[in-house]
Design a protein around this motif. Structure first.
Motif, PDB file in Angstrom:
ATOM      1  N   GLY A 185       0.330  -1.614   0.294  1.00 19.68           N
ATOM      2  CA  GLY A 185      -0.283  -0.099  -0.303  1.00 19.68           C
ATOM      3  C   GLY A 185       0.831   1.555   0.230  1.00 19.68           C
ATOM      4  O   GLY A 185      -0.020   2.329  -0.579  1.00 19.68           O
ATOM      5  N   ARG A 186       1.480   1.167   0.563  1.00 22.81           N
ATOM      6  CA  ARG A 186       2.862   2.326   0.473  1.00 22.81           C
ATOM      7  C   ARG A 186       3.855   2.438  -0.465  1.00 22.81           C
ATOM      8  O   ARG A 186       3.822   3.469  -0.850  1.00 22.81           O
ATOM      9  CB  ARG A 186       3.856   2.463   1.696  1.00 22.81           C
ATOM     10  N   ILE A 187       3.270   1.375  -0.946  1.00 28.98           N
ATOM     11  CA  ILE A 187       4.524   1.607  -2.400  1.00 28.98           C
ATOM     12  C   ILE A 187       3.832   2.243  -3.371  1.00 28.98           C
ATOM     13  O   ILE A 187       3.983   2.976  -4.394  1.00 28.98           O
ATOM     14  CB  ILE A 187       4.949  -0.044  -3.132  1.00 28.98           C
ATOM     15  N   ALA A 188       2.606   2.103  -3.125  1.00 24.67           N
ATOM     16  CA  ALA A 188       1.533   2.825  -4.829  1.00 24.67           C
ATOM     17  C   ALA A 188       0.989   3.856  -3.732  1.00 24.67           C
ATOM     18  O   ALA A 188       1.402   4.789  -5.051  1.00 24.67           O
ATOM     19  CB  ALA A 188      -0.630   2.658  -4.112  1.00 24.67           C
ATOM     20  N   TYR A 189       1.767   4.489  -2.700  1.00 27.19           N
ATOM     21  CA  TYR A 189       1.545   6.336  -2.611  1.00 27.19           C
ATOM     22  C   TYR A 189       3.642   6.367  -2.591  1.00 27.19           C
ATOM     23  O   TYR A 189       3.470   7.725  -3.353  1.00 27.19           O
ATOM     24  CB  TYR A 189       1.683   6.109  -0.934  1.00 27.19           C
ATOM     25  N   SER A 190       4.122   5.713  -2.485  1.00 22.77           N
ATOM     26  CA  SER A 190       5.409   5.885  -3.741  1.00 22.77           C
ATOM     27  C   SER A 190       5.494   6.522  -5.114  1.00 22.77           C
ATOM     28  O   SER A 190       6.175   7.596  -4.801  1.00 22.77           O
ATOM     29  CB  SER A 190       6.566   4.806  -3.034  1.00 22.77           C
ATOM     30  N   LEU A 191       3.997   5.288  -6.109  1.00 23.37           N
ATOM     31  CA  LEU A 191       5.051   6.219  -6.900  1.00 23.37           C
ATOM     32  C   LEU A 191       3.547   7.081  -7.132  1.00 23.37           C
ATOM     33  O   LEU A 191       4.121   7.972  -8.318  1.00 23.37           O
ATOM     34  CB  LEU A 191       3.320   4.806  -7.939  1.00 23.37           C
ATOM     35  N   VAL A 192       2.435   8.029  -6.162  1.00 19.15           N
ATOM     36  CA  VAL A 192       2.299   9.374  -6.108  1.00 19.15           C
ATOM     37  C   VAL A 192       3.551   9.833  -5.918  1.00 19.15           C
ATOM     38  O   VAL A 192       3.924  11.237  -6.877  1.00 19.15           O
ATOM     39  CB  VAL A 192       1.335   9.348  -5.067  1.00 19.15           C
ATOM     40  N   THR A 193       4.397  10.025  -4.954  1.00 20.74           N
ATOM     41  CA  THR A 193       5.665  11.199  -5.257  1.00 20.74           C
ATOM     42  C   THR A 193       6.000  10.984  -6.052  1.00 20.74           C
ATOM     43  O   THR A 193       6.498  12.414  -6.196  1.00 20.74           O
ATOM     44  CB  THR A 193       6.304   9.966  -3.492  1.00 20.74           C
ATOM     45  N   VAL A 194       6.860   9.553  -7.010  1.00 20.91           N
ATOM     46  CA  VAL A 194       7.737   9.808  -8.126  1.00 20.91           C
ATOM     47  C   VAL A 194       6.956  10.411  -9.203  1.00 20.91           C
ATOM     48  O   VAL A 194       7.694  11.214  -9.727  1.00 20.91           O
ATOM     49  CB  VAL A 194       8.313   8.217  -8.695  1.00 20.91           C
ATOM     50  N   THR A 195       5.224  10.366  -9.363  1.00 23.24           N
ATOM     51  CA  THR A 195       4.896  11.210  -9.915  1.00 23.24           C
ATOM     52  C   THR A 195       5.254  12.680  -9.763  1.00 23.24           C
ATOM     53  O   THR A 195       5.193  13.536 -11.032  1.00 23.24           O
ATOM     54  CB  THR A 195       3.473  10.871 -10.012  1.00 23.24           C
ATOM     55  N   VAL A 196       4.484  13.528  -8.298  1.00 21.27           N
ATOM     56  CA  VAL A 196       4.542  13.951  -8.705  1.00 21.27           C
ATOM     57  C   VAL A 196       6.421  15.401  -8.290  1.00 21.27           C
ATOM     58  O   VAL A 196       6.482  16.166  -8.832  1.00 21.27           O
ATOM     59  CB  VAL A 196       4.492  14.432  -7.165  1.00 21.27           C
ATOM     60  N   SER A 197       7.727  14.201  -8.103  1.00 17.68           N
ATOM     61  CA  SER A 197       8.521  14.644  -8.255  1.00 17.68           C
ATOM     62  C   SER A 197       8.518  14.736  -9.987  1.00 17.68           C
ATOM     63  O   SER A 197       8.905  15.794  -9.915  1.00 17.68           O
ATOM     64  CB  SER A 197       9.665  14.027  -7.062  1.00 17.68           C
ATOM     65  N   SER A 198       8.864  13.851 -10.479  1.00 22.03           N
ATOM     66  CA  SER A 198       8.815  14.171 -12.016  1.00 22.03           C
ATOM     67  C   SER A 198       7.976  15.552 -12.303  1.00 22.03           C
ATOM     68  O   SER A 198       8.760  15.935 -13.023  1.00 22.03           O
ATOM     69  CB  SER A 198       8.467  12.802 -12.203  1.00 22.03           C
ATOM     70  N   LEU A 199       7.052  15.644 -12.285  1.00 26.19           N
ATOM     71  CA  LEU A 199       5.513  16.874 -13.099  1.00 26.19           C
ATOM     72  C   LEU A 199       7.056  18.006 -12.305  1.00 26.19           C
ATOM     73  O   LEU A 199       6.994  19.490 -13.189  1.00 26.19           O
ATOM     74  CB  LEU A 199       4.700  16.792 -12.724  1.00 26.19           C
ATOM     75  N   LEU A 200       7.248  18.469 -11.167  1.00 28.12           N
ATOM     76  CA  LEU A 200       7.719  19.248 -10.662  1.00 28.12           C
ATOM     77  C   LEU A 200       9.022  19.497 -11.627  1.00 28.12           C
ATOM     78  O   LEU A 200       9.714  20.691 -11.155  1.00 28.12           O
ATOM     79  CB  LEU A 200       7.877  18.771  -9.472  1.00 28.12           C
TER      80      LEU A 200
END
Length: 266
Positions: free
Chosen positions: A202-217
């Motif tokens: 479940g936390r890995i799923a949230y990590s995908l959110v982190t990676v996506t946000v960081s990539s866009l920024l």
């Protein structure tokens, strides 16, 4: 005796002049590369990124892709400080693709590598500054991604990389003849997969959110305030390839992405 002494003094002066001239040449050659503004912005970026990793990622059990994610993984299993792991992993990655990286990229990235390690060490001396967001993984993932994305975008904008992701992706691209973007994706997904050894699914799923946000920024900060023409020019003339495991692919001279362009798709 006096003659010998005078000769020694003359030799010493000649050596000192040679060293002084060499130092002057090095200074003039790197004066434009290491401006005060560039160094300060790199330090600001590494301060922001290390702060987010220390106060959010490590406490909430979310991770990043690439070298930053590998730092968190090894920190969990070995107990070694990120201030030690980060420069070691960077050096290893640079060694793998040393011949393919431009010297200017290596020099600027060395500044960010040392600065990142120093700030990791600094934040470790203090108790957590931010509240514990373990009970709120989604806001934590978004906020963590913002810290890393802004940090890496600032460093990339200055022509460097805050991690060895560029070199690692380049080495993979050359060995497998994959496009560089796929090499970045492979390193990110591999780190996330290995992170399942200590982070719940479940936390890995949230990590995908982190990676996506960081990539866009990263992409936004890197190109903020630039015209499309300037962005294309910068990509082909000055700045290095994408850093910190971002999924986007930006080309640059003396960057890790110049060499693999002819690589065929996997």
């Amino acid at each position: 005796m006096r003659k010998n002494r005078l000769h020694e003094i003359a030799v010493e002066r000649q050596i000192m002049m040679t060293v002084a001239n060499r130092l002057r040449e090095i200074y003039l050659k790197n004066k434009e590369l290491f401006t005060a503004k560039r160094i300060l912005l790199i330090m600001l970026g590494t301060a922001i990124g290390s702060f987010g990793i220390t106060n959010i990622h490590q406490r909430v059990d979310i991770t990043e892709g690439g070298v930053l994610g590998l730092v968190l993984l090894l920190n969990h299993w070995t107990g070694l400080s990120p201030s030690v792991l980060s420069p070691l992993l960077d050096l290893l990655c640079y060694a793998l693709a040393f011949r393919l990286l431009g010297w200017d990229f290596i020099k600027v990235s060395a500044v960010s590598t040392v600065s990142l390690a120093a700030f990791f060490r600094l934040w470790e001396q203090f108790p957590p500054v931010l509240p514990d967001l373990s009970a709120y993984p989604l806001p934590a993932a978004v906020l963590g991604g913002m810290f890393v994305g802004i940090a890496c975008g600032l460093i990339l904008r200055q022509g460097g990389s805050s991690g060895g992701d560029d070199a690692l992706a380049l080495a993979i691209s050359k060995l497998t003849r994959c496009r560089i973007a796929r090499a970045y994706l492979a390193t990110d997904l591999s780190v996330l997969l290995f992170s399942l050894s200590y982070i719940p699914l479940g936390r890995i799923a949230y990590s995908l959110v982190t990676v996506t946000v960081s990539s866009l920024l990263i992409d936004f900060v890197h190109n903020a305030g630039r015209s499309p023409a300037h962005t294309r020019s910068a990509a082909s003339e000055e700045e290095p390839a994408e850093a910190c495991g971002a999924a986007e692919n930006t080309e640059a001279p003396e960057s890790p992405e110049r060499a693999p362009e002819e690589a065929s798709e996997c």
